[in-house]
Design an enzyme around this catalytic site. Structure first.
Site, PDB file in Angstrom:
ATOM      1  CB  ALA A 156      -0.909  -0.003   1.222  1.00  0.00           C
ATOM      2  CB  CYS A 157       0.013   4.700  -0.923  1.00  0.00           C
ATOM      3  SG  CYS A 157       0.488   6.369  -0.504  1.00  0.00           S
ATOM      4  N   PRO A 158       2.449   4.541   1.293  1.00  0.00           N
ATOM      5  CG  PRO A 158       3.758   6.106   2.404  1.00  0.00           C
ATOM      6  CD  PRO A 158       2.707   5.053   2.633  1.00  0.00           C
ATOM      7  CD  GLU A 206      -3.354   2.754  -1.199  1.00  0.00           C
ATOM      8  OE1 GLU A 206      -2.278   2.241  -0.885  1.00  0.00           O
ATOM      9  OE2 GLU A 206      -4.034   2.372  -2.170  1.00  0.00           O
TER      10      GLU A 206
END
Lengths: 80, 240, 419
Positions: free
Chosen positions: A17-19, C383
């Protein structure tokens, strides 16, 4: 030819997943010696822009890019 | 010598304190209103109530305290309501107001209860800060203001209660008329300290009460007590 | 500390003293009501991790250098002088705060610790002690903005590969044009992230809804904001704003990323287009019948984690729940929930730092909440939250699956066979 490159460390960043991908690479490269090569395997399309931009702004060098199916490996050489 | 000190406290210092209080608040507001605005929104959600209503409810009923600590909340409300009643009560020391006398009463409205509630609340706030974790987050300002409020309120309450319960025969009594003469003369800019106060053995207490009250007024704009104005403004940001 | 550095730090303190900061400096009574409203404090109960403890560090500096009282009577408010030890405290305060603003909701004066920590982060950048990783990421994002033309072709090429996945999922005859880029006059500019999942799943949804959309060249997340650098924050956000204006889109839709959403929606002032979260767009499509979901197709217990920037700080509470309830038969709400929901502990850029032990400890509140619901699937729409929830899952050995809302939606799309 990327086959000729022998990375000192290989990192699996697929599906993270980001980042995380760029972060993990940044953290790893900090620990490495100048001249060593890091191979970062990623499935992120964003990496195509992010890694070069990151390399440019941090002064590292992407010496090669190798794409096999949807996995791309960036070979990054620590310059400074 | 002492009579000069008392007079200074009772007259010039009062004017100075009121001027600093009003000027200070205006200054504070001006500084804030001329400072850079935040270009975005600091809102939190959900916004259940319309903006002014929401701000008023949050500022006046302190639901965040209610949720966290019911006892603390009770003291917060008791203190702030009493503080408001105290303000109204002191208006009556200037002259009679018909609208306050809608409920007929002898001055003050709370018959001494307001002062007692304030003293207890202030002591609660103070002792609360002696305990962890509030002890660790407190700074000298917090203690100083509470002690100052305690002393002011304690003296005020004493003056009121002694006047109320010794009225008629007591030697300590300062009649309500004397206070009215004093405060309305201040307001009319022809200050006198009437004999009823100046010759009372209580004079020292009155002067001390006024002295401390002056300090409170001076401190309001320049200490955390400014939350009496800023609370509404900062809560408003949350709903913008 | 050298004099010049102190001067620079002082000038930052002065420059940051805008209207909200003035309120927040003067109004706090240190009542302590916020004390345990911070998830970090819940996990590690020490003063430094309470909202007031954090904010006071910065407030004491502000008092010292921007208030006559701090200059004349420093003891009055315990005003502090700049120095290395103090800046260590500033670091501890700033980099243990996720900017979730749960404390703001619980403060009687609505004091925004996030804003105060913004000052703290700014000081650390000037002091040269800000987390390197984030500065690096912010610089990379700025660099990308400056030289985007160099990267466009390579990026388009990989995006083209992703179109096949969208084609496969939706049983469409051709992959071409399923992820449009640089499409003038599209209704929607979608801004994703680096990861394929952040592009493929939304692309499936946009195509299922037959939306007129186009994909951004940029990643939505703003590392300048995480790092605490106002100029870089602005530059990174402007990349997207300029792109949207050049393409003349009506709406910019942000990937499941809380920070990115809040920055564009709330922090950049008035913009000539609408800013939505993909969550709101999915909800809209479902409500309009443009996207059909398989009802009750998930029977395992599911809970939803409100990303702080989306819920408490963005007002998107009901939309994700409405979508989840369409798919899930056993939906369980966390307690406390909505604006009182506990932060996962990964926000504010913390998830990008080398601090996993800290994040596991400060994720305790979240862990306790998840365990209490008994849910097997935790759905969220950010996220950072996903990364952190996975860290919590690993750290406490939880038997849960963490999913994006878009992922859940794509898995349970009712797909009509083509033609």
């Amino acid at each position: 030819m990327s086959d000729a490159i022998k990375p000192d460390i290989t990192m699996d960043l697929k599906g993270m997943a980001c980042p995380m991908p760029v972060v993990k690479v940044s953290q790893q490269i900090k620990k490495m010696q100048i001249g060593q090569v890091l191979a970062a395997e990623t499935t992120d399309p964003g990496a195509y822009a992010d890694f070069p931009a990151w390399a440019k702004s941090t002064g590292n060098e992407i010496i090669s890019t190798d794409k096999k199916e949807n996995v791309t490996t960036f070979y990054i050489k620590k310059i400074k | 010598m002492w009579s000069k000190v008392f007079y200074f406290t009772m007259v010039p210092m009062v004017y100075a304190a009121v001027a600093i209080f009003i000027g200070g608040l205006i200054f504070k507001l001006a500084v804030v209103l001329f400072s850079k605005r935040f270009k975005g929104s600091l809102a939190t959600y959900p916004k259940r109530l319309p903006r002014p209503v929401g701000v008023a409810v949050e500022a006046l009923a302190v639901p965040s305290a209610f949720k966290k600590d019911k006892v603390f909340w009770l003291f917060i409300l008791a203190f702030h309501i009493s503080f408001f009643l105290l303000f109204i009560g002191h208006l009556e020391l200037i002259r009679e107001f018909k609208w306050i006398q809608l409920i007929p009463h002898e001055v003050f409205l709370g018959a001494g209860a307001v002062g007692i509630v304030l003293i207890i609340s202030v002591l609660y706030f103070l002792f609360r800060r002696f305990r962890s974790p509030w002890r660790e987050i407190s700074v000298p300002e917090d203690f100083f203001i509470l002690i100052l409020l305690f002393l002011t309120m304690f003296l005020g309450s004493h003056l009121h209660l002694s006047a109320r319960f010794y009225a008629g025969g007591g030697a300590f009594d300062i009649p309500i008329e004397a206070y009215r003469e004093y405060l309305s003369s201040l307001l009319a800019l022809k200050p006198v300290v009437p004999d009823g106060i100046a010759y009372s053995p209580h004079y020292v207490l009155v002067a001390l009460h006024i002295f401390l009250a002056n300090l409170v007024l001076i401190l309001i704009p320049f200490s955390k007590v400014v939350h009496m104005v800023f609370a509404f403004l900062s809560l408003d940001l949350k709903r913008k | 500390m050298e004099k010049e550095k102190i001067q620079e730090l002082k000038s930052i303190l002065k420059s940051r003293l805008n209207r909200p900061l003035r309120y927040y400096t003067d109004t706090c009574t240190r009542c302590g009501i916020c004390y345990d409203s911070c998830h970090a404090f819940y996990g590690i109960p020490k003063k430094e991790y309470s909202p007031v403890g954090r904010a006071e560090v910065v407030r004491k500096l502000l008092k010292k250098y921007t208030r006559p009282s701090g200059f004349l009577f420093p003891y009055w408010g315990d005003a502090m002088k700049l120095g290395d030890a103090v800046l260590d405290q500033v670091f501890e305060a700033a980099w243990s705060c996720t900017g979730c603003r749960r404390c703001m909701v619980n403060c009687p004066f609505g004091i925004d610790t996030g804003q105060i920590m913004g000052v703290a982060k700014h000081l650390l950048i000037e002091n040269g002690t800000a987390p390197e990783e984030l500065i690096m990421l912010a610089d990379a994002a700025v660099e990308k903005g400056k030289s985007i033309d160099q990267f466009k072709e390579g990026y388009k090429q990989v995006i083209h590969d992703l179109e096949k996945e969208v084609q496969k999922k939706l049983n469409l005859p051709s992959p071409d044009g399923l992820i449009p880029m640089e499409k003038q006059g599209a209704d929607i500019l979608y801004v994703g992230l680096a990861g394929a999942h952040s592009i493929v799943n939304p692309a499936i949804i946009f195509n299922a809804a037959k939306a007129n959309w186009t994909l951004s060249f940029f990643e939505a997340v703003n590392f300048g904001f995480f790092a605490g650098d106002p100029d870089k924050t602005n530059f990174i956000a402007q990349r997207i704003i300029k792109e949207a204006m050049a393409l003349n889109v009506k709406e910019v839709v942000i990937v499941e990323c809380g920070t990115a959403f809040r920055i564009l929606r709330a922090l950049m002032g008035k913009l000539p287009f609408r800013v939505s979260s993909i969550v709101e767009v999915i909800h809209r499509y479902v409500e309009e019948g443009k996207v059909k979901l398989n009802k009750n197709s998930v029977s395992e217990p599911v809970t939803y984690h409100d990303p702080c920037q989306l819920g408490r700080n963005g007002g998107v509470f009901e939309e994700p729940r409405a979508v989840i309830r369409k798919i899930v038969s056993d939906y369980r709400e966390m307690s406390p929930t909505r604006e009182q929901n506990w932060c996962c502990g990964g926000g504010g850029g913390l998830v990008a730092l080398d601090n996993e032990d800290f994040r596991i400890k400060t994720g305790k509140a979240k862990k306790d909440q998840i365990v209490a619901t008994g849910a097997k699937i935790v759905v969220t729409a950010c996220e950072n939250c996903v990364s952190q929830l996975k860290t919590i899952k690993g750290g406490y050995g939880l038997d849960i699956e963490v999913k994006y809302l878009s992922e859940l939606v794509c898995e349970n799309l009712a797909i009509q066979s083509s033609e």
